[in-house]
Scaffold this motif. Structure first.
Motif, PDB file in Angstrom:
ATOM      1  N   LEU A   1       0.710  -1.426  -0.396  1.00  0.00           N
ATOM      2  CA  LEU A   1      -0.245   0.737  -0.170  1.00  0.00           C
ATOM      3  C   LEU A   1       1.032   1.345  -0.435  1.00  0.00           C
ATOM      4  CD1 LEU A   1      -2.518  -0.802   2.508  1.00  0.00           C
ATOM      5  CD2 LEU A   1      -2.584  -0.456  -0.026  1.00  0.00           C
ATOM      6  N   GLY A   2       2.057   1.233   0.395  1.00  0.00           N
ATOM      7  CA  GLY A   2       3.104   2.803   0.653  1.00  0.00           C
ATOM      8  C   GLY A   2       3.006   3.347   1.901  1.00  0.00           C
ATOM      9  N   VAL A   3       2.062   2.280   2.688  1.00  0.00           N
ATOM     10  CA  VAL A   3       1.919   3.493   3.751  1.00  0.00           C
ATOM     11  C   VAL A   3       3.231   3.691   4.488  1.00  0.00           C
ATOM     12  CG1 VAL A   3       0.780   3.242   6.213  1.00  0.00           C
ATOM     13  CG2 VAL A   3      -0.552   2.820   3.895  1.00  0.00           C
ATOM     14  N   ILE A   4       3.813   2.293   5.051  1.00  0.00           N
ATOM     15  CA  ILE A   4       5.296   1.865   5.480  1.00  0.00           C
ATOM     16  C   ILE A   4       6.576   1.740   4.110  1.00  0.00           C
ATOM     17  CG2 ILE A   4       4.649   0.721   7.871  1.00  0.00           C
ATOM     18  CD1 ILE A   4       5.194  -1.296   6.833  1.00  0.00           C
ATOM     19  N   LEU A   5       7.841   2.340   5.402  1.00  0.00           N
ATOM     20  CA  LEU A   5       9.019   2.145   4.198  1.00  0.00           C
ATOM     21  C   LEU A   5       8.677   1.368   3.247  1.00  0.00           C
ATOM     22  CD1 LEU A   5      11.525   3.812   3.718  1.00  0.00           C
ATOM     23  CD2 LEU A   5      12.437   2.199   5.497  1.00  0.00           C
ATOM     24  N   THR A   6       9.099   0.959   2.491  1.00  0.00           N
ATOM     25  CA  THR A   6       9.768   0.073   1.430  1.00  0.00           C
ATOM     26  C   THR A   6      10.819  -0.480   1.457  1.00  0.00           C
ATOM     27  OG1 THR A   6       9.155   0.879  -0.851  1.00  0.00           O
ATOM     28  CG2 THR A   6       6.912   0.385  -0.616  1.00  0.00           C
ATOM     29  N   PRO A   7      11.112  -1.792   0.839  1.00  0.00           N
ATOM     30  CA  PRO A   7      12.589  -2.143   0.487  1.00  0.00           C
ATOM     31  C   PRO A   7      12.922  -0.991  -0.868  1.00  0.00           C
ATOM     32  CG  PRO A   7      11.039  -4.326   1.018  1.00  0.00           C
ATOM     33  CD  PRO A   7      10.085  -2.927   0.187  1.00  0.00           C
ATOM     34  N   ALA A   8      12.238  -0.919  -1.866  1.00  0.00           N
ATOM     35  CA  ALA A   8      12.593  -0.163  -3.042  1.00  0.00           C
ATOM     36  C   ALA A   8      13.238   0.787  -2.558  1.00  0.00           C
ATOM     37  CB  ALA A   8      11.511  -0.326  -4.340  1.00  0.00           C
ATOM     38  N   ARG A   9      11.852   1.916  -1.715  1.00  0.00           N
ATOM     39  CA  ARG A   9      12.638   3.054  -1.450  1.00  0.00           C
ATOM     40  C   ARG A   9      13.572   3.311  -0.495  1.00  0.00           C
ATOM     41  NH1 ARG A   9       6.559   4.548   0.961  1.00  0.00           N
ATOM     42  NH2 ARG A   9       5.148   4.103  -0.512  1.00  0.00           N
ATOM     43  N   HIS A  10      13.881   2.227   0.238  1.00  0.00           N
ATOM     44  CA  HIS A  10      15.157   2.195   0.909  1.00  0.00           C
ATOM     45  C   HIS A  10      15.869   1.909   0.391  1.00  0.00           C
ATOM     46  CE1 HIS A  10      16.957   2.493   5.138  1.00  0.00           C
ATOM     47  NE2 HIS A  10      17.066   1.452   4.863  1.00  0.00           N
ATOM     48  N   ALA A  11      16.633   1.303  -0.281  1.00  0.00           N
ATOM     49  CA  ALA A  11      17.199   0.768  -1.171  1.00  0.00           C
ATOM     50  C   ALA A  11      18.045   2.040  -2.067  1.00  0.00           C
ATOM     51  CB  ALA A  11      16.809   0.201  -2.182  1.00  0.00           C
ATOM     52  N   ARG A  12      17.362   2.668  -1.996  1.00  0.00           N
ATOM     53  CA  ARG A  12      17.836   4.373  -2.508  1.00  0.00           C
ATOM     54  C   ARG A  12      19.185   4.540  -2.150  1.00  0.00           C
ATOM     55  NH1 ARG A  12      12.157   7.305  -3.894  1.00  0.00           N
ATOM     56  NH2 ARG A  12      12.307   7.123  -2.060  1.00  0.00           N
ATOM     57  N   HIS A  13      18.698   4.753  -0.428  1.00  0.00           N
ATOM     58  CA  HIS A  13      19.528   5.366   0.573  1.00  0.00           C
ATOM     59  C   HIS A  13      20.785   4.252   0.781  1.00  0.00           C
ATOM     60  CE1 HIS A  13      20.993   7.176   4.331  1.00  0.00           C
ATOM     61  NE2 HIS A  13      21.073   5.835   4.739  1.00  0.00           N
ATOM     62  N   HIS A  14      20.995   2.742   0.438  1.00  0.00           N
ATOM     63  CA  HIS A  14      21.831   2.841   0.687  1.00  0.00           C
ATOM     64  C   HIS A  14      22.715   1.826  -0.483  1.00  0.00           C
ATOM     65  CE1 HIS A  14      21.517   0.540   4.464  1.00  0.00           C
ATOM     66  NE2 HIS A  14      20.057   0.500   4.846  1.00  0.00           N
ATOM     67  N   LYS A  15      22.114   3.130  -2.026  1.00  0.00           N
ATOM     68  CA  LYS A  15      22.839   2.812  -2.770  1.00  0.00           C
ATOM     69  C   LYS A  15      23.841   4.307  -2.820  1.00  0.00           C
ATOM     70  CE  LYS A  15      20.276   0.657  -6.248  1.00  0.00           C
ATOM     71  NZ  LYS A  15      19.163   1.184  -6.462  1.00  0.00           N
ATOM     72  N   ALA A  16      25.679   4.079  -3.013  1.00  0.00           N
ATOM     73  CA  ALA A  16      26.308   5.174  -2.933  1.00  0.00           C
ATOM     74  C   ALA A  16      25.508   6.486  -4.738  1.00  0.00           C
ATOM     75  CB  ALA A  16      27.041   5.077  -4.287  1.00  0.00           C
TER      76      ALA A  16
END
Ligand SMILES: [Zn+2]
Ligand SMILES: [Zn+2]
Length: 218
Positions: A170-185
């Motif tokens: 539903l996108g209500v909480i942090l998704t793996p795809a959204r958070h993956a952007r933070h763990h990329k250079a």
């Protein structure tokens, strides 16, 4: 692989007690808020305050995460070992937090949130739309802040529980795809870890670079 220090029993007991007390007080405040709902207008006010509180929690999670990733080092006095080190270790071994227990993840946040929750529960009257909205915003912000590390852990899990996967879809909480952007250079953006819903706005206005320039001038 990061070797984690042994957690003293007194710390585990304090965090566990804080989480229990926070849950009880959150239940009491939620009960008081529901008693103040007499019709559609109050229900809509409370629903709006839930949205605002959840987004505020996302903003706070981003600010704290940015500070932990950006400022000082593990050797900074007082806050280094307790506050900064976990953020730096998470980037060395992002999957380590998947094995952390619930009390370890949210207990210290519950301890920090408890005084505000207790004060609002006991001292603030909830009559009238403004006070009802404020009470709702406080409750949902604190709930969002306290569950942030759980939500963050779920975003790193390969197979989170089914209700969690539903909330992620539903996108209500942090998704793996959204958070993956933070763990990329270059590892310098997308800091919000409650829902990540306000991250695009913060990236667009360049909040993190602005804060860093501001601190550089100071
Ligand atoms: Zn980070
Ligand atoms: Zn992460």
């Amino acid at each position: 692989m990061v070797v984690r220090p042994h957690r003293p029993l007194a710390v585990v007991a304090l965090e566990g007690g804080s989480l229990l007390a926070f849950s009880c007080y959150a239940g009491v405040l939620a009960g008081r808020l529901s008693e103040a709902v007499a019709g559609v207008a109050e229900a809509l006010t409370l629903a709006g305050s839930a949205v605002v509180g959840w987004l505020l929690a996302d903003l706070l999670s981003g600010l704290v995460h940015w500070a932990g990733d950006t400022l000082g080092s593990e050797r900074t006095p007082v806050v280094g070992p307790s506050f900064i080190a976990p953020f730096r270790e998470h980037h060395e071994d992002p999957q380590a937090m998947v094995s952390h227990g619930t009390v370890e993840l949210v207990g210290s946040t519950a301890l920090l949130a408890l005084p505000t929750l207790v004060a609002v529960t006991h001292l603030v009257a909830l009559d009238g739309p403004v006070r009802l909205a404020l009470g709702g915003v406080v409750l949902f912000t604190l709930l969002g802040v306290v569950v942030t590390n759980l939500v963050h852990r779920w975003a790193h899990m390969e197979a989170p529980p089914a209700p969690v996967r539903a909330l992620q879809r539903l996108g209500v909480i942090l998704t793996p795809a959204r958070h993956a952007r933070h763990h990329k250079a270059p590892f310098d953006g997308w800091f919000c870890i409650s829902s990540g819903l306000i991250d695009p706005l913060l990236m667009r206005v360049g909040l993190w670079r602005r804060l860093e320039r501001l601190l550089g001038r100071v």
